[in-house]
Design an enzyme around this catalytic site. Sequence first.
Site, PDB file in Angstrom:
ATOM      1  N   HIS A 121      -4.529  -3.259   6.571  1.00 17.36           N
ATOM      2  CA  HIS A 121      -4.329  -3.562   5.145  1.00 17.36           C
ATOM      3  C   HIS A 121      -5.686  -3.999   4.588  1.00 17.36           C
ATOM      4  O   HIS A 121      -5.987  -5.187   4.469  1.00 17.36           O
ATOM      5  CB  HIS A 121      -3.289  -4.667   4.958  1.00 17.36           C
ATOM      6  CG  HIS A 121      -3.230  -5.159   3.540  1.00 17.36           C
ATOM      7  ND1 HIS A 121      -2.795  -4.394   2.496  1.00 17.36           N
ATOM      8  CD2 HIS A 121      -3.606  -6.343   2.990  1.00 17.36           C
ATOM      9  CE1 HIS A 121      -2.879  -5.077   1.368  1.00 17.36           C
ATOM     10  NE2 HIS A 121      -3.370  -6.261   1.645  1.00 17.36           N
TER      11      HIS A 121
ATOM     12  N   ASP B  32       0.840  -1.205   0.000  1.00 23.74           N
ATOM     13  CA  ASP B  32       0.000   0.000   0.000  1.00 23.74           C
ATOM     14  C   ASP B  32       0.877   1.257   0.000  1.00 23.74           C
ATOM     15  O   ASP B  32       0.582   2.239  -0.676  1.00 23.74           O
ATOM     16  CB  ASP B  32      -0.911  -0.011   1.233  1.00 23.74           C
ATOM     17  CG  ASP B  32      -1.612  -1.342   1.388  1.00 23.74           C
ATOM     18  OD1 ASP B  32      -2.367  -1.706   0.482  1.00 23.74           O
ATOM     19  OD2 ASP B  32      -1.372  -2.044   2.394  1.00 23.74           O
TER      20      ASP B  32
HETATM   21  P1  NAX Z   1      -2.428 -18.339  -3.299  1.00 27.67           P
HETATM   22  O1  NAX Z   1      -3.718 -18.986  -3.027  1.00 27.67           O
HETATM   23  O2  NAX Z   1      -1.896 -18.291  -4.691  1.00 27.67           O
HETATM   24  O3  NAX Z   1      -1.308 -18.987  -2.400  1.00 27.67           O
HETATM   25  C1  NAX Z   1      -1.520 -19.241  -1.058  1.00 27.67           C
HETATM   26  C2  NAX Z   1      -0.717 -20.466  -0.738  1.00 27.67           C
HETATM   27  O4  NAX Z   1      -0.776 -20.647   0.667  1.00 27.67           O
HETATM   28  C3  NAX Z   1      -1.246 -21.726  -1.409  1.00 27.67           C
HETATM   29  O5  NAX Z   1      -0.203 -22.364  -2.102  1.00 27.67           O
HETATM   30  C4  NAX Z   1      -1.754 -22.549  -0.245  1.00 27.67           C
HETATM   31  O6  NAX Z   1      -1.580 -23.939  -0.453  1.00 27.67           O
HETATM   32  C5  NAX Z   1      -0.876 -22.036   0.882  1.00 27.67           C
HETATM   33  N1  NAX Z   1      -1.409 -22.228   2.229  1.00 27.67           N
HETATM   34  C6  NAX Z   1      -2.690 -22.138   2.639  1.00 27.67           C
HETATM   35  N2  NAX Z   1      -2.764 -22.397   3.951  1.00 27.67           N
HETATM   36  C7  NAX Z   1      -1.502 -22.646   4.371  1.00 27.67           C
HETATM   37  C8  NAX Z   1      -0.940 -22.990   5.625  1.00 27.67           C
HETATM   38  N3  NAX Z   1      -1.701 -23.151   6.707  1.00 27.67           N
HETATM   39  N4  NAX Z   1       0.391 -23.183   5.693  1.00 27.67           N
HETATM   40  C9  NAX Z   1       1.174 -23.044   4.613  1.00 27.67           C
HETATM   41  N5  NAX Z   1       0.683 -22.735   3.397  1.00 27.67           N
HETATM   42  C10 NAX Z   1      -0.634 -22.528   3.276  1.00 27.67           C
HETATM   43  O7  NAX Z   1      -2.518 -16.851  -2.690  1.00 27.67           O
HETATM   44  P2  NAX Z   1      -1.535 -15.628  -2.934  1.00 27.67           P
HETATM   45  O8  NAX Z   1      -2.020 -14.837  -4.075  1.00 27.67           O
HETATM   46  O9  NAX Z   1      -0.148 -16.127  -2.937  1.00 27.67           O
HETATM   47  O10 NAX Z   1      -1.784 -14.748  -1.634  1.00 27.67           O
HETATM   48  C11 NAX Z   1      -1.354 -15.202  -0.374  1.00 27.67           C
HETATM   49  C12 NAX Z   1      -1.930 -14.324   0.714  1.00 27.67           C
HETATM   50  O11 NAX Z   1      -1.368 -13.009   0.647  1.00 27.67           O
HETATM   51  C13 NAX Z   1      -3.439 -14.108   0.610  1.00 27.67           C
HETATM   52  O12 NAX Z   1      -3.996 -14.149   1.884  1.00 27.67           O
HETATM   53  C14 NAX Z   1      -3.560 -12.714   0.035  1.00 27.67           C
HETATM   54  O13 NAX Z   1      -4.806 -12.130   0.335  1.00 27.67           O
HETATM   55  C15 NAX Z   1      -2.416 -12.057   0.742  1.00 27.67           C
HETATM   56  N6  NAX Z   1      -1.921 -10.813   0.184  1.00 27.67           N
HETATM   57  C16 NAX Z   1      -1.557  -9.843   1.059  1.00 27.67           C
HETATM   58  C17 NAX Z   1      -0.956  -8.689   0.659  1.00 27.67           C
HETATM   59  C18 NAX Z   1      -0.532  -7.664   1.649  1.00 27.67           C
HETATM   60  O14 NAX Z   1      -0.142  -6.578   1.204  1.00 27.67           O
HETATM   61  N7  NAX Z   1      -0.565  -7.896   2.952  1.00 27.67           N
HETATM   62  C19 NAX Z   1      -0.743  -8.420  -0.779  1.00 27.67           C
HETATM   63  C20 NAX Z   1      -0.708  -9.669  -1.600  1.00 27.67           C
HETATM   64  C21 NAX Z   1      -1.712 -10.705  -1.233  1.00 27.67           C
HETATM   65  O15 NAX Z   1      -2.937 -10.366  -1.807  1.00 27.67           O
END
Ligand code: NAX
Length: 327
Positions: A187, A159
């Site tokens: 966020h 952000d």
């Molecule tokens: P994806 O769904 O592509 O990847 C998430 C990964 O996490 C998957 O491979 C899944 O198998 C794994 N996972 C789920 N539960 C888990 C656990 N308990 N232990 C280990 N791995 C686990 O999502 P992606 O686009 O990579 O986003 C990941 C997270 O970042 C989401 O929650 C998203 O909303 C968040 N974001 C946060 C941002 C921020 O600025 N704070 C920006 C980017 C992103 O949107």
Amino acid sequence: MAKPIRVAVTGAAGNVGYALVFRLAAGDVFGPEREIALSLVEIPPAMQALEGVAMELEDCAFPLLSSVRLASDPREGFADASWAVLVGSKPRAKGAERSALIKDNAPLFVTQGQALNNCAAQDVRVTVVGNPANLNCAIACQNAPDIPDSRFTALTRLDHNRTVAQLAARAQVGVNRVRKVAIWGNHSSTQYPCIAHAEIEGHRGWPVFQDTDWVRNVLVPQVQNRGAAIIEQRGQSSAASAAQAVIDHLRDWYRGTPDGEFVSMGLKSRGLYSTPHDVFFSFPVTIAQGEVTVVSDLSLDSYDRCMIDASAEELVKELKTARTVIG
Ligand code: NAX
């Protein structure tokens, strides 16, 4: 050469994880002299994909990458980690309510907080990316009583970077001319991207700072809703820009912020600027020798106050909702 720094990344086979781990292995955070050992953590159904990520890491022949450990158990994944980046969680799908994520994600961060507490290195520093990031960070922190609260941060650097980019574009200057932007609060779409103390080329004599209409009606909503706008276009949430933000966040925590600059991080509130205690609130911060300090002497006008209070209210509500799920 010093001992490799062990960095654990959860969700390493996901969108953001895939954009991030190669940057870490290339030395983008700890520099060209420091070896890194990666611990990549995933859930069991994603372990095969994670093996593929590890194969690609191997194929890169990164000179600084000393080892890669794969784990589906966070206790194994966090063992001896000095840095932990908690990306893994359910991402916000198109049109999904943010509150729906709390139910799915809160229990994961209880487990991960406990695993960090029991298995990570004594000096571990934690950055939570997975949404709702501020809340997940609060939950992980609460469940890691032996790790100082100050070692937990939530990512709001994306952000922050978005605000820098929009301000620079409006003023028609390079992004490296912009300083002292701040993200306050959550966020989420209640965050307050604030340029009230920002400078361009070291001063505030730029017309953009007087353009209240643009600031309040264009910049603020644009940054607040940028994540949703990216999902709308890509069909997936931000990945490369999120990874860049993680790199910036970790690098500044490791190396410190430049003189005269501040950056934004979600930290446990100690009540500064009358924010509620215990929530993880994004503040403008400076960093030196690994110590993150909230910039505490900024004057706020009634608009700033109102925006900050709205985000604080959301964070308090989220914490209450999480308590109904995890007790
Ligand atoms: P994806 O769904 O592509 O990847 C998430 C990964 O996490 C998957 O491979 C899944 O198998 C794994 N996972 C789920 N539960 C888990 C656990 N308990 N232990 C280990 N791995 C686990 O999502 P992606 O686009 O990579 O986003 C990941 C997270 O970042 C989401 O929650 C998203 O909303 C968040 N974001 C946060 C941002 C921020 O600025 N704070 C920006 C980017 C992103 O949107």
